[in-house]
Write a protein that holds these residues in place. Structure first.
Motif, PDB file in Angstrom:
ATOM      1  N   ARG A  59      -4.014  -2.775  -8.477  1.00 20.97           N
ATOM      2  CA  ARG A  59      -3.208  -2.017  -7.501  1.00 20.97           C
ATOM      3  C   ARG A  59      -1.902  -1.538  -8.134  1.00 20.97           C
TER       4      ARG A  59
ATOM      5  N   ARG B 215      -4.038   8.822  -3.470  1.00 15.58           N
ATOM      6  CA  ARG B 215      -5.118   8.017  -4.035  1.00 15.58           C
ATOM      7  C   ARG B 215      -6.443   8.747  -3.882  1.00 15.58           C
ATOM      8  N   THR B 216      -7.401   8.382  -4.739  1.00 19.89           N
ATOM      9  CA  THR B 216      -8.763   8.899  -4.606  1.00 19.89           C
ATOM     10  C   THR B 216      -9.457   8.138  -3.477  1.00 19.89           C
TER      11      THR B 216
ATOM     12  N   LEU C 299       0.601   7.072  -9.329  1.00 22.31           N
ATOM     13  CA  LEU C 299       0.740   7.965  -8.181  1.00 22.31           C
ATOM     14  C   LEU C 299       1.857   9.009  -8.308  1.00 22.31           C
TER      15      LEU C 299
ATOM     16  N   TRP D 154      -9.167  -0.685  -2.282  1.00 27.07           N
ATOM     17  CA  TRP D 154      -7.793  -1.175  -2.312  1.00 27.07           C
ATOM     18  C   TRP D 154      -7.664  -2.664  -2.011  1.00 27.07           C
TER      19      TRP D 154
ATOM     20  N   VAL E  46      -2.556   1.554 -10.264  1.00 28.55           N
ATOM     21  CA  VAL E  46      -2.718   2.760  -9.446  1.00 28.55           C
ATOM     22  C   VAL E  46      -1.360   3.221  -8.930  1.00 28.55           C
TER      23      VAL E  46
ATOM     24  N   CYS F 296      -1.021   9.720   0.336  1.00 30.45           N
ATOM     25  CA  CYS F 296      -0.711   8.695  -0.666  1.00 30.45           C
ATOM     26  C   CYS F 296      -1.126   9.071  -2.086  1.00 30.45           C
TER      27      CYS F 296
ATOM     28  N   GLU G   3     -10.350   4.720  -4.734  1.00 37.91           N
ATOM     29  CA  GLU G   3      -9.212   3.789  -4.752  1.00 37.91           C
ATOM     30  C   GLU G   3      -8.906   3.292  -3.349  1.00 37.91           C
TER      31      GLU G   3
ATOM     32  N   LEU H 240      -7.810  14.192  -3.599  1.00 40.56           N
ATOM     33  CA  LEU H 240      -6.837  13.117  -3.420  1.00 40.56           C
ATOM     34  C   LEU H 240      -6.329  13.139  -1.992  1.00 40.56           C
TER      35      LEU H 240
ATOM     36  N   SER I   8       0.842  -1.186   0.000  1.00 44.24           N
ATOM     37  CA  SER I   8       0.000   0.000   0.000  1.00 44.24           C
ATOM     38  C   SER I   8       0.880   1.241   0.000  1.00 44.24           C
TER      39      SER I   8
END
Length: 62
Positions: free
Chosen positions: A52, A36-37, A59, A44, A55, A34, A40, A30, A17
């Motif tokens: 994953r 991510r939205t 990033l 996860w 994504v 991290c 997401e 975001l 992660s």
């Protein structure tokens, strides 16, 4: 103490992660830690490894 014969111990594999425990959603929608939205983040653990990885690859550009 030993386990009964009908119990099988299955090793669990950790899921990578990008989370760095800075969990705040910014104006850009975001995570400030991290990137991510929220969608997401919510999905996860149910994403496939390929999803994953895709994504994770995005990033750095966010």
């Amino acid at each position: 103490m030993s386990l009964p014969d009908f119990i099988t111990v299955v090793p669990v594999q950790a899921i990578a992660s990008p989370c760095i425990n800075v969990c705040r959603i910014g104006r850009d929608r975001l995570c400030e830690g991290c990137r991510r939205t929220t969608a997401e983040i919510a999905r996860w653990t149910s994403m496939t490894p390929a999803e994953r990885d895709a994504v994770m690859a995005e990033l750095p550009g966010r």
